[in-house]
Design a protein around this motif. Structure first.
Motif, PDB file in Angstrom:
ATOM      1  N   VAL A 170       7.609   9.100  -0.730  1.00 49.70           N
ATOM      2  CA  VAL A 170       7.016   7.720  -0.533  1.00 49.70           C
ATOM      3  C   VAL A 170       5.644   7.689  -1.290  1.00 49.70           C
ATOM      4  O   VAL A 170       4.979   8.558  -0.989  1.00 49.70           O
ATOM      5  N   LEU A 171       5.295   7.004  -2.228  1.00 43.67           N
ATOM      6  CA  LEU A 171       4.216   6.969  -3.100  1.00 43.67           C
ATOM      7  C   LEU A 171       3.149   6.017  -2.461  1.00 43.67           C
ATOM      8  O   LEU A 171       1.943   6.475  -2.835  1.00 43.67           O
ATOM      9  N   ASP A 172       3.355   5.335  -1.591  1.00 47.45           N
ATOM     10  CA  ASP A 172       2.214   4.374  -0.746  1.00 47.45           C
ATOM     11  C   ASP A 172       1.393   5.445  -0.038  1.00 47.45           C
ATOM     12  O   ASP A 172       1.669   5.811   0.910  1.00 47.45           O
ATOM     13  N   PRO A 173      -0.203   5.334  -0.866  1.00 47.06           N
ATOM     14  CA  PRO A 173      -1.003   6.115   0.171  1.00 47.06           C
ATOM     15  C   PRO A 173      -1.268   5.687   1.583  1.00 47.06           C
ATOM     16  O   PRO A 173      -1.750   6.402   2.226  1.00 47.06           O
ATOM     17  N   GLN A 174      -0.967   4.261   1.617  1.00 54.85           N
ATOM     18  CA  GLN A 174      -1.322   3.735   3.041  1.00 54.85           C
ATOM     19  C   GLN A 174      -0.038   4.226   4.119  1.00 54.85           C
ATOM     20  O   GLN A 174      -0.254   3.944   5.184  1.00 54.85           O
ATOM     21  N   ASP A 175       0.961   4.529   3.810  1.00 53.58           N
ATOM     22  CA  ASP A 175       2.164   4.852   4.480  1.00 53.58           C
ATOM     23  C   ASP A 175       2.159   6.321   4.843  1.00 53.58           C
ATOM     24  O   ASP A 175       1.929   7.242   3.991  1.00 53.58           O
ATOM     25  N   PRO A 176       1.941   6.224   6.370  1.00 51.24           N
ATOM     26  CA  PRO A 176       1.786   7.723   6.746  1.00 51.24           C
ATOM     27  C   PRO A 176       3.273   8.741   6.609  1.00 51.24           C
ATOM     28  O   PRO A 176       3.518   9.779   7.004  1.00 51.24           O
ATOM     29  N   THR A 177       4.400   8.043   6.325  1.00 49.46           N
ATOM     30  CA  THR A 177       5.676   8.663   5.892  1.00 49.46           C
ATOM     31  C   THR A 177       5.734   9.272   4.626  1.00 49.46           C
ATOM     32  O   THR A 177       5.613   8.601   3.567  1.00 49.46           O
ATOM     33  N   PRO A 178       5.793  10.780   4.672  1.00 48.59           N
ATOM     34  CA  PRO A 178       5.737  11.186   3.189  1.00 48.59           C
ATOM     35  C   PRO A 178       6.990  10.977   2.258  1.00 48.59           C
ATOM     36  O   PRO A 178       7.066  11.118   1.075  1.00 48.59           O
ATOM     37  N   SER A 179       8.119  10.745   2.989  1.00 49.22           N
ATOM     38  CA  SER A 179       9.471  10.683   2.358  1.00 49.22           C
ATOM     39  C   SER A 179      10.659  10.018   3.090  1.00 49.22           C
ATOM     40  O   SER A 179      10.375  10.089   4.498  1.00 49.22           O
ATOM     41  N   TRP A 180      11.634  10.015   2.599  1.00 53.25           N
ATOM     42  CA  TRP A 180      12.854   9.370   3.384  1.00 53.25           C
ATOM     43  C   TRP A 180      14.044  10.291   3.107  1.00 53.25           C
ATOM     44  O   TRP A 180      14.201  10.768   1.915  1.00 53.25           O
ATOM     45  N   LEU A 181      14.770  10.656   4.168  1.00 50.68           N
ATOM     46  CA  LEU A 181      15.898  11.561   3.910  1.00 50.68           C
ATOM     47  C   LEU A 181      17.233  10.731   4.428  1.00 50.68           C
ATOM     48  O   LEU A 181      17.109  10.422   5.665  1.00 50.68           O
ATOM     49  N   VAL A 182      18.081  10.532   3.559  1.00 49.77           N
ATOM     50  CA  VAL A 182      19.166   9.334   4.088  1.00 49.77           C
ATOM     51  C   VAL A 182      20.377   9.937   3.802  1.00 49.77           C
ATOM     52  O   VAL A 182      20.853  10.348   2.626  1.00 49.77           O
ATOM     53  N   SER A 183      21.393  10.182   4.785  1.00 47.35           N
ATOM     54  CA  SER A 183      22.873  10.422   4.590  1.00 47.35           C
ATOM     55  C   SER A 183      23.528   9.397   3.455  1.00 47.35           C
ATOM     56  O   SER A 183      23.129   8.157   3.709  1.00 47.35           O
ATOM     57  N   SER A 184      24.291   9.877   2.564  1.00 50.61           N
ATOM     58  CA  SER A 184      25.109   9.230   2.155  1.00 50.61           C
ATOM     59  C   SER A 184      26.420   9.931   1.563  1.00 50.61           C
ATOM     60  O   SER A 184      26.320  10.993   1.169  1.00 50.61           O
ATOM     61  N   ARG A 185      27.446   9.081   1.916  1.00 53.82           N
ATOM     62  CA  ARG A 185      28.912   9.696   1.087  1.00 53.82           C
ATOM     63  C   ARG A 185      28.718   9.607  -0.550  1.00 53.82           C
ATOM     64  O   ARG A 185      29.620  10.544  -0.758  1.00 53.82           O
ATOM     65  N   ARG A 186      28.065   8.927  -0.916  1.00 55.16           N
ATOM     66  CA  ARG A 186      27.915   8.640  -2.433  1.00 55.16           C
ATOM     67  C   ARG A 186      26.289   9.094  -2.758  1.00 55.16           C
ATOM     68  O   ARG A 186      25.759   8.167  -3.252  1.00 55.16           O
TER      69      ARG A 186
END
Length: 165
Positions: free
Chosen positions: A124-140
């Protein structure tokens, strides 16, 4: 909406349970139905069938969708504009374990299902967002990563991100 973005869905998948999960749904329903058979067989059959309907509905409702649409990544109930995301990196099962292991950031948003081997991690590049990244399951995961790249604005804003790891 950015001029280069369309309202078409670029990626959509639902993180359904695997074969083992569905067998647990059926097995649980059978056990519940069989437990009532000593009272009356007909009631046991009805209870088992009703339990199966409720269990399937619960499995369907609890299976999150992962979509990239209208310049937004949606994973379960959460969403984020792709313009705030860096480049997506595809992970295999070992990569997911490493991303969740020692030294991982507890603030990472995770939409994971253990029965799905692949995943995508994106900073996550938004400096205002406290979440550093997203980790998302995917079959594809390759398709999801490609969809995120395709949906990103072409102004170069997100092109300067570094890969995680």
């Amino acid at each position: 909406m950015q001029p280069n973005q369309t309202s078409a869905t670029v990626h959509h998948e639902r993180l359904w349970p695997g074969a083992l999960g569905w067998s647990f749904v059926v097995g649980f329903s059978a056990v519940v139905g069989l437990s009532v058979v000593p009272v009356q067989a007909t009631i046991g059959l009805g209870v088992g069938a009703a339990t199966l309907v409720v269990a399937v509905a619960a499995a369907v409702v609890s299976s999150p969708a992962v979509t990239v649409e209208d310049g937004t990544l949606r994973a379960g109930r959460a969403h984020i504009p792709v313009e705030h995301l860096g480049d997506a990196r595809v992970l295999d099962r070992q990569g997911v374990r490493a991303a969740l292991g020692p030294g991982s950031d507890a603030r990472t948003y995770a939409c994971l299902r253990a029965w799905i081997k692949g995943a995508v991690v994106v900073e996550v590049l938004d400096p205002q967002d406290p979440t550093p990244s997203w980790l998302v399951s995917s079959r594809r995961p390759q398709a999801l990563a490609s969809a995120l790249r395709a949906a990103r604005p072409q102004d170069g804003h997100a092109a300067h991100s570094e890969q995680i790891g």
